[in-house]
Design a protein around this motif. Structure first.
Motif, PDB file in Angstrom:
ATOM      1  N   UNK A 100       0.811  -1.222   0.000  1.00  0.00           N
ATOM      2  CA  UNK A 100       0.000   0.000   0.000  1.00  0.00           C
ATOM      3  C   UNK A 100       0.842   1.268   0.000  1.00  0.00           C
ATOM      4  N   UNK A 101       2.000   1.224   0.677  1.00  0.00           N
ATOM      5  CA  UNK A 101       2.808   2.439   0.792  1.00  0.00           C
ATOM      6  C   UNK A 101       3.347   2.894  -0.558  1.00  0.00           C
ATOM      7  N   UNK A 102       3.391   1.992  -1.541  1.00  0.00           N
ATOM      8  CA  UNK A 102       3.975   2.350  -2.833  1.00  0.00           C
ATOM      9  C   UNK A 102       2.949   2.335  -3.965  1.00  0.00           C
ATOM     10  N   UNK A 103       1.668   2.346  -3.627  1.00  0.00           N
ATOM     11  CA  UNK A 103       0.636   2.349  -4.667  1.00  0.00           C
ATOM     12  C   UNK A 103       0.434   3.750  -5.220  1.00  0.00           C
ATOM     13  N   UNK A 104       0.511   3.874  -6.530  1.00  0.00           N
ATOM     14  CA  UNK A 104       0.330   5.193  -7.132  1.00  0.00           C
ATOM     15  C   UNK A 104      -1.092   5.697  -6.945  1.00  0.00           C
ATOM     16  N   UNK A 105      -2.062   4.789  -6.944  1.00  0.00           N
ATOM     17  CA  UNK A 105      -3.459   5.216  -6.832  1.00  0.00           C
ATOM     18  C   UNK A 105      -3.774   5.776  -5.455  1.00  0.00           C
ATOM     19  N   UNK A 106      -3.039   5.294  -4.422  1.00  0.00           N
ATOM     20  CA  UNK A 106      -3.290   5.774  -3.066  1.00  0.00           C
ATOM     21  C   UNK A 106      -2.664   7.143  -2.820  1.00  0.00           C
ATOM     22  N   UNK A 107      -1.605   7.463  -3.571  1.00  0.00           N
ATOM     23  CA  UNK A 107      -0.949   8.775  -3.465  1.00  0.00           C
ATOM     24  C   UNK A 107      -0.545   9.082  -2.026  1.00  0.00           C
ATOM     25  N   UNK A 108       0.154   8.143  -1.402  1.00  0.00           N
ATOM     26  CA  UNK A 108       0.551   8.283   0.001  1.00  0.00           C
ATOM     27  C   UNK A 108       1.957   8.828   0.173  1.00  0.00           C
ATOM     28  N   UNK A 109       2.586   9.267  -0.909  1.00  0.00           N
ATOM     29  CA  UNK A 109       3.979   9.690  -0.836  1.00  0.00           C
ATOM     30  C   UNK A 109       4.088  11.149  -0.410  1.00  0.00           C
ATOM     31  N   UNK A 110       4.858  11.401   0.659  1.00  0.00           N
ATOM     32  CA  UNK A 110       5.086  12.782   1.095  1.00  0.00           C
ATOM     33  C   UNK A 110       5.844  13.553   0.011  1.00  0.00           C
ATOM     34  N   UNK A 111       5.608  14.840  -0.066  1.00  0.00           N
ATOM     35  CA  UNK A 111       6.297  15.654  -1.063  1.00  0.00           C
ATOM     36  C   UNK A 111       6.691  17.006  -0.475  1.00  0.00           C
ATOM     37  N   UNK A 112       7.687  17.033   0.411  1.00  0.00           N
ATOM     38  CA  UNK A 112       8.140  18.330   0.951  1.00  0.00           C
ATOM     39  C   UNK A 112       8.728  19.195  -0.153  1.00  0.00           C
ATOM     40  N   UNK A 113       8.423  20.470  -0.117  1.00  0.00           N
ATOM     41  CA  UNK A 113       8.881  21.384  -1.162  1.00  0.00           C
ATOM     42  C   UNK A 113      10.105  22.181  -0.740  1.00  0.00           C
ATOM     43  N   UNK A 114      10.244  22.445   0.532  1.00  0.00           N
ATOM     44  CA  UNK A 114      11.382  23.226   1.015  1.00  0.00           C
ATOM     45  C   UNK A 114      11.596  22.868   2.466  1.00  0.00           C
ATOM     46  N   UNK A 115      12.856  22.701   2.848  1.00  0.00           N
ATOM     47  CA  UNK A 115      13.090  22.295   4.220  1.00  0.00           C
ATOM     48  C   UNK A 115      14.390  22.863   4.754  1.00  0.00           C
ATOM     49  N   UNK A 116      14.590  22.705   6.068  1.00  0.00           N
ATOM     50  CA  UNK A 116      15.688  23.361   6.771  1.00  0.00           C
ATOM     51  C   UNK A 116      17.048  22.971   6.211  1.00  0.00           C
ATOM     52  N   UNK A 117      17.193  21.727   5.768  1.00  0.00           N
ATOM     53  CA  UNK A 117      18.475  21.270   5.226  1.00  0.00           C
ATOM     54  C   UNK A 117      18.925  22.136   4.051  1.00  0.00           C
ATOM     55  N   UNK A 118      17.976  22.610   3.256  1.00  0.00           N
ATOM     56  CA  UNK A 118      18.321  23.460   2.116  1.00  0.00           C
ATOM     57  C   UNK A 118      18.964  24.754   2.599  1.00  0.00           C
ATOM     58  N   UNK A 119      18.418  25.322   3.664  1.00  0.00           N
ATOM     59  CA  UNK A 119      18.966  26.558   4.227  1.00  0.00           C
ATOM     60  C   UNK A 119      20.387  26.316   4.750  1.00  0.00           C
ATOM     61  N   UNK A 120      20.577  25.207   5.467  1.00  0.00           N
ATOM     62  CA  UNK A 120      21.915  24.859   5.968  1.00  0.00           C
ATOM     63  C   UNK A 120      22.917  24.756   4.816  1.00  0.00           C
ATOM     64  N   UNK A 121      22.517  24.040   3.772  1.00  0.00           N
ATOM     65  CA  UNK A 121      23.431  23.798   2.649  1.00  0.00           C
ATOM     66  C   UNK A 121      23.718  25.066   1.867  1.00  0.00           C
ATOM     67  N   UNK A 122      22.690  25.895   1.670  1.00  0.00           N
ATOM     68  CA  UNK A 122      22.896  27.169   0.982  1.00  0.00           C
ATOM     69  C   UNK A 122      23.897  28.043   1.744  1.00  0.00           C
ATOM     70  N   UNK A 123      23.726  28.094   3.062  1.00  0.00           N
ATOM     71  CA  UNK A 123      24.598  28.932   3.886  1.00  0.00           C
ATOM     72  C   UNK A 123      26.040  28.442   3.829  1.00  0.00           C
TER      73      UNK A 123
END
Length: 271
Positions: A100-123
């Protein structure tokens, strides 16, 4: 990135090899077991191969990105196959049972768009490029990510030179770029835009860098009929190649914008 019965694009050998080992060293310098050969754990038509032990000595982010089992034609693992054998599991919902966790029809996949790690890496990258990065800067950014990955801290004096460093940059910038690649693997197409920003898009040329289309080492699977190059899965999906053209360093100016403002002509080189 989600999985289905349709073959998905998997992690490449080139990306797999980019992850550091638990001793904080790259592939060429580590004292850990550097083998990438998968191990057979069941025989017959449904042969299954695991890489759990290989992942155990690597950057912890790698085992959070790909499955501990290889998934390719004839493997029949949760009904999915990967072009490289390395199946992407990043953002799968672990509270759901398989499949179930990998079913495309269920659409259960998280999709973060921006997160703290990006800020750390940019800096960290900006400070390193300016030439004034301090150990405190690293401890407040990259080393927080390394703690989570189970890796030794990065110091301003890296202490080694990775022979794979072919970008004409310092050892420190090379390692910060590695952090960015591994931390943001499969996230929002960061890799493409980073390579463009670093003037390294030629690394996407499969003629110059054939290992970007290689997959997992399945030497132990002596019965498979899947296409291989040496011991590695041929991830070209039927021989597809990717050739770098210098014009891709710049995007084309939309024709509609040139119509609105003829002074934008001619277009960028090659377009």
């Amino acid at each position: 990135y989600i999985t289905s019965t349709t073959q998905i694009s998997g992690l490449s050998k080139n990306a797999f090899d980019a992850y550091l080992f638990k001793d904080g060293k790259p592939l060429a310098l580590t004292a850990e077991n550097k083998s990438d050969e998968a191990e057979v754990i069941s025989a017959g038509e449904g042969k299954i191969m695991k890489i759990k032990d290989l992942l155990a000595v690597r950057d912890g982010r790698l085992s959070e990105t790909i499955d501990t089992l290889l998934c390719y034609v004839r493997q029949d693992v949760v009904g999915t196959t990967s072009s490289s054998g390395y199946r992407v599991i990043k953002y799968d919902n672990p509270t759901l049972p398989m499949p179930e966790r990998s079913m495309t029809s269920a659409n259960q996949t998280d999709a973060p768009l921006f997160w703290l790690a990006v800020i750390y890496l940019n800096y960290a990258e900006a400070a390193a490029e300016l030439g004034n990065i301090t150990q405190t800067d690293l401890d407040n950014t990259v080393n927080k990510l390394r703690d989570r990955a189970g890796l030794p801290h990065l110091s301003t004096n890296v202490g080694f030179h990775d022979p794979a460093n072919n970008e004409n940059v310092s050892d420190l910038i090379w390692e910060i770029r590695r952090e960015r690649r591994c931390e943001l693997m499969f996230d929002n197409n960061f890799r493409f835009w980073d390579l463009a920003r670093w003037h390294q898009l030629e690394k996407l040329d499969s003629e110059k860098h054939p290992d970007i289309l290689l997959g997992a080492n399945i030497k132990a699977d002596v019965t498979t009929t899947i296409d291989k190059i040496g011991d590695y899965i041929d991830g070209t999906k039927g021989g597809n190649k990717r050739i770098y053209n210098a014009k891709y360093d710049l995007s084309p100016i939309p024709s509609g914008q040139i119509t609105l403002n003829p002074q934008l002509a001619p277009n960028n080189p090659g377009w």
